[in-house]
Design an enzyme around this catalytic site. Structure first.
Site, PDB file in Angstrom:
ATOM      1  N   GLU A 178      35.425  46.265  37.185  1.00  0.00           N
ATOM      2  CA  GLU A 178      35.199  45.467  38.652  1.00  0.00           C
ATOM      3  C   GLU A 178      33.336  45.519  38.728  1.00  0.00           C
ATOM      4  O   GLU A 178      33.080  44.403  39.068  1.00  0.00           O
ATOM      5  CB  GLU A 178      35.630  46.166  39.614  1.00  0.00           C
ATOM      6  CG  GLU A 178      37.188  45.815  39.631  1.00  0.00           C
ATOM      7  CD  GLU A 178      37.777  47.122  38.754  1.00  0.00           C
ATOM      8  OE1 GLU A 178      37.326  47.854  38.290  1.00  0.00           O
ATOM      9  OE2 GLU A 178      39.185  46.695  38.498  1.00  0.00           O
TER      10      GLU A 178
ATOM     11  N   HIS B 192      46.648  49.588  46.710  1.00  0.00           N
ATOM     12  CA  HIS B 192      46.953  48.136  46.462  1.00  0.00           C
ATOM     13  C   HIS B 192      47.091  47.723  47.873  1.00  0.00           C
ATOM     14  O   HIS B 192      47.505  46.442  48.014  1.00  0.00           O
ATOM     15  CB  HIS B 192      48.401  48.319  45.991  1.00  0.00           C
ATOM     16  CG  HIS B 192      48.485  48.323  44.302  1.00  0.00           C
ATOM     17  ND1 HIS B 192      48.304  49.479  43.920  1.00  0.00           N
ATOM     18  CD2 HIS B 192      48.375  47.537  43.186  1.00  0.00           C
ATOM     19  CE1 HIS B 192      48.059  49.688  42.671  1.00  0.00           C
ATOM     20  NE2 HIS B 192      48.547  48.308  42.290  1.00  0.00           N
TER      21      HIS B 192
END
Lengths: 367, 344
Positions: B78, B147
């Site tokens: 990321e 999540h």
């Protein structure tokens, strides 16, 4: 490329030994004396600027200066190899690399003086702002190079970092991205043995930092970072590879930080004086000077002229640093966003009111 | 493919405005496709955005249509995705990157707050960061931990970032188009729970990145919400209407910069307000909205501004999330607590 070709040598490449004598090498060769004379001028100026800035910190004119005294061959070499359209992505210790790229010394010091975060227009000099968080700029360099490749430009990007930065996650991600996308970037690690106080042995267990390259599928090489000719040759090869579509490389320079990390650091706590003294004998300036003198292209008169030129640069730097810049408080709000938000306008009006009131008070007090 | 530096727009892109019913996911996909077609400097990249079309299929078909240089899979990293986007933006591109899930964006946090947000300021505007960081956010889909975070406060707290969250397919389309066109970096928060919600989308509309919108008129109380909390607010407003309360709903939409004018006018018109958001309430966007409303509307208020938020706990496991998430009853309770008796 086979595995062997990706691995660095067991010892750093050296083309001029510490006594200024040429060293034979099957793969790399010493640049012309013209190129080396040009580099030598850069080294002399860089050394003078390093020492001047260290003095300016003591005088309170710079907030901080991370000196690269002893590493000038790396910094000047990296910049000299870049063409007009190439880009340099430097760190906080790479001020003289930036100056070698054409940025005015006083503009290069704006960050360290505290007048603003960056004192030059990156696009004008093709030099990214100096990065303080470690290794983050390596990813910017990779993205920049990736975009250049997409557009079919022959731009090469030189990304600088130190040995400490190789422990950061962003270092790994940058190497990996660069190799996966085969972008034209050269990672140049100036291994100066210490990350503030922490020695190289605590950064890595690898045989060398250049050995990391093979893990990403790119060539790595080690170079004597105090040997300007070797830096130019090894980095030059990496730049050529990048420019011709051969992808990224990692070059590790073995050098030494002769001064403390910054003025806030006490390096007697973590290294012996004898160790520092041992590196004096490997000084990059003296080495190149000895070589050029032996070649008969550098004499005392030329040396005096170079020293005088460097002195002028230092004098101009002192002049600008000793003057207080005219700082505009509205600058705090001007550049945060491309379009200023109503919230920022409100806050500027608040500050402006405070400033106006202070000025009225000052005027009243004077009456 | 060679991408040129100029701003040539591809003429055969969608030129006639059409209104169609589609899901929010389809609207986002359409926005990306239209931006890629119109501007050769737009790039889409991230994890699994290529052949798979993204785990939520937001990038479905883009690689097939625009090629691997315009929409591509990166290594799983990321910070690398955002960090390379910084360099690309410096070099004339408009990257639109996908963070797969809210909590997976945290490794990129340093790049976002230290560089994406600051480079324009550091360089006195010489370098701008025209990039979009798309982050699916929030819960309500039964996802396991990491999540379902609501991370908007981290980004909204960072000067230099524009932060928006759509609640309808129309806004998803038109806010994303505006975000891609913006000279400033935009953190684009996509409420996962609403990906499959449907609505009309007019592709000619562009929603400014700094405006709130009154989405239901009412005279008794104003509900202020964003993202997945907007449909909840509308549901609560309908339920309250059955009890005889006239409830106004404002979709705050732009978390930074914040549209004080619309929100202030709305709350002054009703004199009561409840802020609704999924994120933990402590030091949150909801608490900032609450504070701003207090500062600007105090003399118009008949009751303290309440907030209905998630609890100050890590996001709940799937089987407990219905206890965590604000629901209609919690909103109605908050409305009921707004000193109605004193007002009578």
């Amino acid at each position: 490329m086979n595995d062997e070709a990706l691995l660095p040598r067991d010892t750093p490449v050296q083309l001029i030994d510490p006594d200024g004598r040429p060293v034979e090498d099957a793969q790399y060769s010493v640049s012309s004396t013209d190129v080396l004379l040009h580099a030598y001028r850069g080294l002399v100026e860089a050394r003078r600027i390093n020492d001047q800035c260290t003095a300016l910190v003591r005088q309170g004119r710079l907030a901080v200066y991370p000196s690269s005294h002893g590493q000038e061959a790396c910094q000047v070499g990296a910049s000299l190899l870049l063409g007009e359209h190439d880009w340099l992505f430097p760190t906080y210790r790479d001020s003289v690399a930036i100056i070698a790229r054409g940025v005015e010394p006083a503009d290069a010091m704006v960050l360290l003086k505290g007048d603003w975060h960056s004192g030059y227009d990156p696009r004008q000099y093709r030099v990214a702002p100096q990065a303080t968080p470690l290794a983050t700029q390596l990813l910017h360099a990779v993205g920049f190079a990736h975009a250049a490749k997409m557009r079919g430009e022959d731009t090469v990007v030189m990304a600088l970092c130190g040995d400490g930065a190789t422990s950061e996650g962003d270092f790994h991600e940058a190497m990996n991205f660069a190799a996966v996308f085969q972008v034209p970037v050269v990672f140049f690690v100036q291994n100066n043995e210490f990350a503030i106080s922490v020695p190289l042995s605590r950064q890595t267990a690898a045989p060398s930092l250049a050995h990391k390259a093979i893990g990403y599928g790119m060539p790595g090489q080690r170079v004597d970072g105090n040997d300007t000719a070797a830096v130019l040759a090894v980095l030059g090869e990496a730049v050529s590879r990048a420019r011709s579509g051969g992808g990224p490389s990692l070059v590790e320079a073995h050098t030494y930080r002769m001064q403390a990390h910054t003025n806030a650091d006490d390096d007697t706590r973590y290294r012996e004086r004898a160790e520092v003294q041992a590196w004096v004998a490997r000084d990059p300036l003296v080495r190149l000077q000895t070589y050029l003198r032996a070649q008969g292209v550098l004499d005392e008169a030329a040396e005096d002229a170079l020293a005088a030129g460097a002195e002028e640069i230092a004098a101009e730097l002192r002049r600008v640093m000793n003057a207080d810049a005219d700082l505009d408080p509205e600058d705090l709000f001007r550049f945060v966003r491309a379009e200023r938000s109503p919230q920022l306008d409100e806050q500027w009006n608040l500050l402006k009111g405070e400033i106006d009131r202070d000025q009225l008070t000052d005027a009243g007090g004077a009456r | 493919m060679t991408i040129t530096h100029d701003d040539t727009r591809v003429e055969d892109a969608v030129t006639t405005a059409t209104t169609q019913t589609m899901t929010m996911a389809a609207a986002l996909n359409r926005a990306l496709a239209d931006a890629l077609a119109e501007d050769p400097s737009v790039l889409v990249f991230g994890e699994d955005v290529g052949a798979l079309g993204g785990v939520f299929r937001i990038t479905d078909g883009l690689t097939a249509r625009f090629g691997e240089e315009r929409c591509f899979d990166t290594p799983l990293a990321e910070a690398g995705i955002v960090g390379t986007a910084v360099g690309m933006a410096m070099n004339g591109m408009r990257p639109v990157v996908e963070m797969q899930f809210d909590a997976f964006a945290y490794p990129a946090f340093e790049q976002i707050v230290s560089h994406v947000a600051k480079l324009g300021n550091r360089t006195r505007g010489a370098i701008r960061m025209p990039m979009v960081i798309r982050i699916p956010f929030g819960g309500g889909i039964g996802g396991v931990e990491h999540h379902c975070d609501s991370s908007e406060a981290y980004y909204a707290h960072t000067p230099g970032l524009t932060v928006v969250a759509p609640s309808t397919p129309q806004d998803a389309y038109s806010l994303l188009r505006a975000a891609i066109a913006s000279a400033d970096p935009v953190v684009f928060l996509e409420p996962k729970k609403l990906y499959w919600s449907k609505g009309e989308v007019d592709t000619s509309i562009r929603t400014p990145l700094d405006t709130a919108q009154v989405v239901r008129d009412g005279t008794d109380v104003t509900l202020l919400a964003y993202g997945a909390a907007v449909p909840l607010a509308l549901e609560a407003a309908a339920a309250a209407a059955e009890d005889g309360r006239s409830v106004q709903v404002v979709d705050v939409r732009s978390l930074s910069p914040f549209d004080d004018a619309t929100v202030t006018a709305a709350v002054r018109s009703t004199g009561r307000a409840v802020v609704i958001a999924e994120a933990p309430g402590y030091v949150s966007v909801a608490s900032e909205i609450q504070a701003r409303v207090f500062e600007r509307c105090f003399e118009y208020l008949a009751a303290p501004v309440r907030k209905v938020t998630g609890f100050d706990v890590p996001f709940a496991p799937p089987k407990l999330e219905h206890w965590y998430l604000p629901d209609v009853d919690r909103v109605l309770d908050a409305i009921d607590s707004l000193h109605w008796d004193e007002d009578a």
